[in-house]
Design a protein around this motif. Structure first.
Motif, PDB file in Angstrom:
ATOM      1  N   GLU A 181       0.849  -1.185   0.000  1.00 45.90           N
ATOM      2  CA  GLU A 181       0.000   0.000   0.000  1.00 45.90           C
ATOM      3  C   GLU A 181       0.885   1.235   0.000  1.00 45.90           C
ATOM      4  OE1 GLU A 181      -2.210   1.711  -0.948  1.00 45.90           O
ATOM      5  OE2 GLU A 181      -3.987   1.226   0.221  1.00 45.90           O
ATOM      6  N   PHE A 182       0.386   2.312  -0.563  1.00 49.53           N
ATOM      7  CA  PHE A 182       1.219   3.506  -0.681  1.00 49.53           C
ATOM      8  C   PHE A 182       0.958   4.514   0.426  1.00 49.53           C
ATOM      9  CE2 PHE A 182      -2.659   5.068  -2.388  1.00 49.53           C
ATOM     10  CZ  PHE A 182      -2.610   6.447  -2.461  1.00 49.53           C
ATOM     11  N   ARG A 183       0.066   4.223   1.343  1.00 44.96           N
ATOM     12  CA  ARG A 183      -0.111   5.090   2.498  1.00 44.96           C
ATOM     13  C   ARG A 183      -0.424   4.217   3.705  1.00 44.96           C
ATOM     14  NH1 ARG A 183      -5.748   8.056   0.620  1.00 44.96           N
ATOM     15  NH2 ARG A 183      -6.995   6.178   0.400  1.00 44.96           N
ATOM     16  N   TYR A 184       0.241   4.532   4.794  1.00 43.82           N
ATOM     17  CA  TYR A 184       0.147   3.659   5.954  1.00 43.82           C
ATOM     18  C   TYR A 184       0.334   4.463   7.226  1.00 43.82           C
ATOM     19  CZ  TYR A 184       1.743   0.408   9.536  1.00 43.82           C
ATOM     20  OH  TYR A 184       1.915  -0.261  10.704  1.00 43.82           O
ATOM     21  N   PRO A 185      -0.714   4.734   7.987  1.00 43.82           N
ATOM     22  CA  PRO A 185      -0.560   5.427   9.263  1.00 43.82           C
ATOM     23  C   PRO A 185      -0.136   4.461  10.371  1.00 43.82           C
ATOM     24  CG  PRO A 185      -2.884   5.065   8.803  1.00 43.82           C
ATOM     25  CD  PRO A 185      -2.120   4.515   7.634  1.00 43.82           C
ATOM     26  N   ASP A 186       1.010   4.705  10.958  1.00 39.24           N
ATOM     27  CA  ASP A 186       1.509   3.877  12.052  1.00 39.24           C
ATOM     28  C   ASP A 186       0.875   4.370  13.349  1.00 39.24           C
ATOM     29  OD1 ASP A 186       2.845   2.429  13.928  1.00 39.24           O
ATOM     30  OD2 ASP A 186       4.863   3.087  13.349  1.00 39.24           O
ATOM     31  N   LEU A 187      -0.089   3.650  13.858  1.00 36.45           N
ATOM     32  CA  LEU A 187      -0.856   4.099  15.010  1.00 36.45           C
ATOM     33  C   LEU A 187      -0.039   4.141  16.297  1.00 36.45           C
ATOM     34  CD1 LEU A 187      -4.292   2.344  14.397  1.00 36.45           C
ATOM     35  CD2 LEU A 187      -3.504   4.585  13.659  1.00 36.45           C
ATOM     36  N   LEU A 188       1.153   3.561  16.283  1.00 43.69           N
ATOM     37  CA  LEU A 188       2.021   3.613  17.463  1.00 43.69           C
ATOM     38  C   LEU A 188       2.949   4.825  17.447  1.00 43.69           C
ATOM     39  CD1 LEU A 188       2.996  -0.167  17.775  1.00 43.69           C
ATOM     40  CD2 LEU A 188       1.146   1.070  18.919  1.00 43.69           C
ATOM     41  N   ASP A 189       2.990   5.528  16.327  1.00 46.63           N
ATOM     42  CA  ASP A 189       3.854   6.691  16.208  1.00 46.63           C
ATOM     43  C   ASP A 189       3.291   7.841  17.061  1.00 46.63           C
ATOM     44  OD1 ASP A 189       6.081   7.999  14.234  1.00 46.63           O
ATOM     45  OD2 ASP A 189       4.493   9.437  14.683  1.00 46.63           O
ATOM     46  N   GLU A 190       4.161   8.541  17.774  1.00 41.97           N
ATOM     47  CA  GLU A 190       3.709   9.607  18.676  1.00 41.97           C
ATOM     48  C   GLU A 190       3.032  10.741  17.917  1.00 41.97           C
ATOM     49  OE1 GLU A 190       6.923  10.919  21.072  1.00 41.97           O
ATOM     50  OE2 GLU A 190       7.136   9.006  22.164  1.00 41.97           O
ATOM     51  N   ASP A 191       3.555  11.101  16.739  1.00 36.34           N
ATOM     52  CA  ASP A 191       2.954  12.173  15.958  1.00 36.34           C
ATOM     53  C   ASP A 191       1.559  11.776  15.469  1.00 36.34           C
ATOM     54  OD1 ASP A 191       5.098  13.959  16.152  1.00 36.34           O
ATOM     55  OD2 ASP A 191       6.181  12.891  14.586  1.00 36.34           O
ATOM     56  N   VAL A 192       1.414  10.520  15.106  1.00 35.47           N
ATOM     57  CA  VAL A 192       0.097  10.036  14.679  1.00 35.47           C
ATOM     58  C   VAL A 192      -0.884  10.085  15.845  1.00 35.47           C
ATOM     59  CG1 VAL A 192      -1.171   8.049  13.764  1.00 35.47           C
ATOM     60  CG2 VAL A 192       1.099   8.587  12.886  1.00 35.47           C
ATOM     61  N   GLN A 193      -0.425   9.693  17.007  1.00 34.68           N
ATOM     62  CA  GLN A 193      -1.300   9.711  18.180  1.00 34.68           C
ATOM     63  C   GLN A 193      -1.730  11.127  18.539  1.00 34.68           C
ATOM     64  OE1 GLN A 193       0.836   7.598  21.229  1.00 34.68           O
ATOM     65  NE2 GLN A 193       0.591   5.602  20.229  1.00 34.68           N
ATOM     66  N   ARG A 194      -0.814  12.089  18.400  1.00 32.61           N
ATOM     67  CA  ARG A 194      -1.178  13.481  18.660  1.00 32.61           C
ATOM     68  C   ARG A 194      -2.200  13.972  17.644  1.00 32.61           C
ATOM     69  NH1 ARG A 194       4.329  14.004  20.370  1.00 32.61           N
ATOM     70  NH2 ARG A 194       5.014  14.407  18.238  1.00 32.61           N
ATOM     71  N   PHE A 195      -1.999  13.578  16.394  1.00 26.07           N
ATOM     72  CA  PHE A 195      -2.953  13.975  15.354  1.00 26.07           C
ATOM     73  C   PHE A 195      -4.331  13.366  15.623  1.00 26.07           C
ATOM     74  CE2 PHE A 195      -5.182  13.108  11.380  1.00 26.07           C
ATOM     75  CZ  PHE A 195      -5.203  14.362  10.793  1.00 26.07           C
ATOM     76  N   ARG A 196      -4.354  12.096  16.026  1.00 24.25           N
ATOM     77  CA  ARG A 196      -5.625  11.434  16.325  1.00 24.25           C
ATOM     78  C   ARG A 196      -6.389  12.173  17.418  1.00 24.25           C
ATOM     79  NH1 ARG A 196      -6.625   5.974  15.449  1.00 24.25           N
ATOM     80  NH2 ARG A 196      -7.091   5.608  17.646  1.00 24.25           N
ATOM     81  N   LYS A 197      -5.664  12.566  18.450  1.00 21.85           N
ATOM     82  CA  LYS A 197      -6.310  13.276  19.548  1.00 21.85           C
ATOM     83  C   LYS A 197      -6.838  14.638  19.098  1.00 21.85           C
ATOM     84  CE  LYS A 197      -5.620  14.840  24.310  1.00 21.85           C
ATOM     85  NZ  LYS A 197      -6.300  16.121  24.076  1.00 21.85           N
ATOM     86  N   ALA A 198      -5.992  15.383  18.349  1.00 16.34           N
ATOM     87  CA  ALA A 198      -6.401  16.703  17.881  1.00 16.34           C
ATOM     88  C   ALA A 198      -7.583  16.605  16.926  1.00 16.34           C
ATOM     89  CB  ALA A 198      -5.225  17.401  17.196  1.00 16.34           C
ATOM     90  N   PHE A 199      -7.581  15.587  16.081  1.00 19.50           N
ATOM     91  CA  PHE A 199      -8.675  15.402  15.131  1.00 19.50           C
ATOM     92  C   PHE A 199      -9.970  15.065  15.871  1.00 19.50           C
ATOM     93  CE2 PHE A 199     -11.308  13.346  12.001  1.00 19.50           C
ATOM     94  CZ  PHE A 199     -11.007  13.978  10.811  1.00 19.50           C
ATOM     95  N   PHE A 200      -9.866  14.174  16.850  1.00 14.02           N
ATOM     96  CA  PHE A 200     -11.056  13.799  17.620  1.00 14.02           C
ATOM     97  C   PHE A 200     -11.604  14.992  18.401  1.00 14.02           C
ATOM     98  CE2 PHE A 200     -13.224  12.179  21.379  1.00 14.02           C
ATOM     99  CZ  PHE A 200     -14.118  11.269  20.812  1.00 14.02           C
ATOM    100  N   ASP A 201     -10.720  15.763  18.993  1.00 12.40           N
ATOM    101  CA  ASP A 201     -11.164  16.936  19.742  1.00 12.40           C
ATOM    102  C   ASP A 201     -11.870  17.938  18.832  1.00 12.40           C
ATOM    103  OD1 ASP A 201     -10.085  15.847  22.013  1.00 12.40           O
ATOM    104  OD2 ASP A 201      -8.230  17.033  21.944  1.00 12.40           O
ATOM    105  N   SER A 202     -11.428  18.005  17.572  1.00 16.15           N
ATOM    106  CA  SER A 202     -11.991  18.983  16.646  1.00 16.15           C
ATOM    107  C   SER A 202     -13.274  18.508  15.986  1.00 16.15           C
ATOM    108  CB  SER A 202     -10.953  19.327  15.569  1.00 16.15           C
ATOM    109  OG  SER A 202     -11.475  20.215  14.613  1.00 16.15           O
ATOM    110  N   HIS A 203     -13.361  17.203  15.681  1.00 19.18           N
ATOM    111  CA  HIS A 203     -14.469  16.714  14.869  1.00 19.18           C
ATOM    112  C   HIS A 203     -15.391  15.733  15.587  1.00 19.18           C
ATOM    113  CE1 HIS A 203     -11.386  18.038  11.931  1.00 19.18           C
ATOM    114  NE2 HIS A 203     -12.437  18.423  11.228  1.00 19.18           N
ATOM    115  N   GLY A 204     -14.934  15.145  16.684  1.00 17.94           N
ATOM    116  CA  GLY A 204     -15.800  14.245  17.429  1.00 17.94           C
ATOM    117  C   GLY A 204     -15.736  12.804  16.981  1.00 17.94           C
ATOM    118  N   TRP A 205     -14.876  12.482  16.029  1.00 22.66           N
ATOM    119  CA  TRP A 205     -14.681  11.076  15.639  1.00 22.66           C
ATOM    120  C   TRP A 205     -13.201  10.878  15.281  1.00 22.66           C
ATOM    121  CZ3 TRP A 205     -17.419  14.405  12.321  1.00 22.66           C
ATOM    122  CH2 TRP A 205     -16.821  14.664  11.090  1.00 22.66           C
ATOM    123  N   LEU A 206     -12.762   9.624  15.302  1.00 19.62           N
ATOM    124  CA  LEU A 206     -11.363   9.330  15.020  1.00 19.62           C
ATOM    125  C   LEU A 206     -11.074   9.494  13.532  1.00 19.62           C
ATOM    126  CD1 LEU A 206     -10.754   6.184  17.261  1.00 19.62           C
ATOM    127  CD2 LEU A 206      -9.922   8.516  17.653  1.00 19.62           C
TER     128      LEU A 206
END
Length: 392
Positions: A353-378
């Motif tokens: 696959e040409f795109r792969y979010p590593d859910l264990l990466d700290e930057d990804v985890q920060r983005f997940r939190k910020a996205f959820f706080d902004s939109h209400g879903w992961l």
């Protein structure tokens, strides 16, 4: 119109998605990121051959590859000359970006069906990136194309009077071709996030496609198969009715092109009858497994192939009987709702696959939190994709 700040180099938080794929078509891995219990093993070409019998909790491997720099190996045109790129960055106080979303708006308040939701998440990722301070400013004008040619013509007519510095579009192949011609005539860079078309890229340096071609997917899979298995241990699965012959020919062609010897042995094919997949009493893959086959390639990549892919994987699951083998698939196999967790647990599936979010990466985890706080879903994969594309 939305006034935002964006456009510079990728931040560390953008490395989960495409990074330099836009020009290098670098494939990364894929996993079922929605499964929290999934464990991903990244396999590099220089890694020692994996040990037999080691199976992760959810055995979905990803494959990563390295690439040579373009300085060391510059792209070569047909006449032997080094390719010259006409795209140059022009510094401005503000940039104008036209974002053509393939959303279908049938009423004043758009409904978030499966299709619209995908592109809404993509746009949400773009907005998340736009809110970051990269030191440059841009105005993003969003258009809904409805995937309709008439609607696209109206949008392009408007853009001909209000020329943007960059266009991000489209989804359907015929709409991409028309938009690419428009961009080429006006020397506007066009980014195509969702479709790949080698024909459109010919003689059009203003067209930048993010998605690799099928040949690139197959090549990366073949590189990994060649490294880990002998020719006798591999089978390409195809329908007995001959409908998959073009896929097999392409794989054999890629094998021949990459072969270091004039005479090479292509991977054997294994024809599968559709009726046998539906017959609960029929053994479909048992004979090949007894013969020592350790890797199957399922080259099917279209959504209409999901039923065949699922039926093959289900049969392999039923006939495994403790034997160790791997199945190489295209991304559609892992994105199908029909391929359940039991199959993933018991079959060693590898995909490209040409795109792969590593859910264990700290930057990804920060983005997940910020996205959820902004939109209400992961965030979905499309949200990561939109963020990374816009950051690039």
């Amino acid at each position: 119109m939305i006034s935002v700040q964006n456009l510079q180099r990728l931040s560390n938080g953008s490395r989960w998605c495409l990074s330099s794929l836009i020009l290098l078509l670098l494939l990364s891995g894929c996993s079922t990121s929605t499964t929290s219990s999934a464990r991903t093993e990244v396999i590099k070409p220089d890694k020692v051959k994996p040990k037999v019998g080691v199976t992760p909790k959810v055995s979905v491997d990803t494959i990563s590859w390295t690439f040579e720099s373009e300085e060391a190996y510059p792209p070569i045109m047909g006449d032997g000359k080094v390719a010259s790129y006409l795209l140059e960055r022009v510094d401005k106080e503000r940039y104008k970006i036209a974002l053509l979303l393939p959303m279908s708006i049938k009423q004043d308040i758009p409904t978030l069906d499966a299709t619209n939701r995908r592109f809404a998440d993509f746009y949400a990722g773009i907005k998340m990136s736009a809110q970051e301070d990269f030191g440059l400013k841009a105005d993003i004008q969003v258009f809904y194309t409805d995937r309709d040619e008439v609607k696209l013509d109206q949008i392009l007519e408007q853009l001909s009077y209000d020329t943007p510095d960059l266009i991000i579009a489209s989804y359907k192949s015929e709409l991409i071709a028309k938009t690419a011609l428009f961009a080429k005539e006006r020397r506007i860079p066009l980014i195509s996030p969702w479709r790949s078309s080698p024909k459109i890229t010919e003689d059009n340096v203003f067209y930048l496609q993010m998605r690799p071609s099928i040949e690139h997917y197959y090549s990366r899979i073949l590189n990994h198969v060649d490294y880990n298995y002998s020719k006798e241990e591999v089978r390409i699965i195809q329908r007995e009715d001959g409908s998959d012959i073009s896929k097999t020919r392409l794989i054999h062609k890629l094998q021949e092109e990459s072969s270091e010897v004039p005479l090479f042995t292509p991977y054997e094919t294994y024809d599968v009858e559709l009726d046998s997949l539906m017959d609960s009493e029929a053994n479909v893959f048992d004979t090949t497994l007894v013969q020592g086959v350790k890797a199957f390639i399922l080259p099917h990549y279209l959504s209409r192939d999901e039923s065949f892919i699922y039926s093959c994987l289900r049969k392999m699951y039923g006939e495994k009987n403790g034997r160790d083998f791997h199945v190489y698939t295209m991304p559609v196999a892992l994105k199908s709702d029909r391929v359940d967790i039991n199959i993933l647990k018991n079959l060693n599936i590898r995909t490209a696959e040409f795109r792969y979010p590593d859910l264990l990466d700290e930057d990804v985890q920060r983005f997940r939190k910020a996205f959820f706080d902004s939109h209400g879903w992961l965030p979905t994969e499309d949200a990561y994709y939109g963020y990374d594309l816009m950051s690039f």
